[in-house]
Design an enzyme around this catalytic site. Structure first.
Site, mmCIF file in Angstrom:
data_model
loop_
_atom_site.group_PDB
_atom_site.id
_atom_site.type_symbol
_atom_site.label_atom_id
_atom_site.label_comp_id
_atom_site.label_asym_id
_atom_site.label_seq_id
_atom_site.Cartn_x
_atom_site.Cartn_y
_atom_site.Cartn_z
ATOM 1 C CE LYS A 149 -4.325 -1.795 1.857
ATOM 2 N NZ LYS A 149 -5.314 -1.723 2.947
ATOM 3 N NE ARG A 179 -7.651 -8.387 1.479
ATOM 4 C CZ ARG A 179 -7.338 -7.670 0.407
ATOM 5 N NH1 ARG A 179 -6.392 -6.735 0.493
ATOM 6 N NH2 ARG A 179 -7.946 -7.871 -0.744
#
Length: 281
Positions: free
Chosen positions: A222, A256
């Site tokens: 991210k 995740r």
């Protein structure tokens, strides 16, 4: 320790769980188009499972910034056939569906999916929480702001901890009104927060364990990594490992990730470190 009960099966975890990402879209920010064909999706799922994934998270609707949101029909056509194939090929693995749409969630649960991972925490589709609650489906509730089209325009800062906690309290109570629930909480790192706020969330994960519920963290590739390093999502795996280490040390129950092998090694090393600390303290 936490448990996930689904389809008359109970999966008990005495360690953090690993959720492997399987995007079956043509436009995801990190791996769009790589696994949206059946053969590629199954091969990648086999890699994720062999590397140690406890959960496969299938996503058919990318919500990356400045991206057109897939229609419900498009999402169904992407997800359901691959879900059916994975359920047949890997009958024991837990399967999560990354969707904010109730109809997609219901169709997938009927085809054998085990849990729903909703980036909106029930905000984008008002039918989601009643369906989850009445059906007693394991549910990942992520903090989010805005709509699918606008959520990346926000950059929440300030007292981000209270903002996220207030959201969890509100949405958990709304869901609990339908009965006893299995809720996993995700503070939504990378969704509508400033860079500083993302790191603040990461440093105080245990604050969000509302009513003792498990915490899921999705950091993999991210922007809080590549914006700091001046790189791209495609080369953010080292940074992902560093931040996953911090997340585990701060109490994350589920990671995740795109690269399960790296995350598995991270988890083993953190566990060894924590056991060593316990023996010498």
């Amino acid at each position: 320790m936490f448990a996930i009960k689904s389809h008359s099966r109970t999966h008990i975890f005495d360690r953090p769980a690993l959720m492997g990402i399987l995007n079956v879209t043509p436009d995801s920010f990190s791996d769009g188009g790589r696994y949206n064909q059946m053969d590629n999706a199954l091969r990648h799922c086999e890699v994720l499972v062999s590397d140690g994934a406890d959960i496969i998270d299938i996503g058919g609707c990318s919500t990356r910034p400045n991206n057109a949101i897939a229609t419900e029909q498009e999402e169904m056509e992407r997800v359901v056939p691959i879900l059916e194939a994975i359920r047949t090929a890997f009958p024991k693995v837990l399967i999560s569906i990354d969707t904010f749409r109730k109809n997609v969630a219901e169709a997938c649960i009927n085809e054998g999916a085990d849990l729903i991972n909703d980036i909106s925490g029930g905000l984008f589709d008002k039918k989601m929480l009643p369906y989850i609650g009445e059906s007693h489906i394991p549910y990942v509730m992520m903090h989010c702001v805005g709509t699918p089209e606008t959520m990346h325009q926000y950059a929440l800062g300030g007292d981000i901890h209270q903002t996220v906690m207030d959201f969890f309290v509100q949405q958990c109570k709304a869901l609990e009104a339908y009965g006893e629930q299995q809720i996993i909480l995700d503070p939504g790192i990378g969704f509508g927060k400033s860079l500083e706020a993302n790191y603040q969330l990461l440093s105080h994960l245990k604050r969000y364990r509302y009513n003792g519920r498990p915490i899921l963290i999705g950091i993999s590739r991210k922007s809080l990594i590549f914006k700091v390093l001046g790189t791209t999502p495609q080369v953010a795996e080292n940074g992902t490992t560093v931040l996953n280490t911090i997340a585990l040390l701060n109490g994350a129950d589920i990671l995740r990730v795109h690269d399960v092998k790296n995350a598995k090694e991270t988890m083993r090393l953190v566990d060894t470190f924590c056991q060593s600390i316990g023996k010498t303290s």
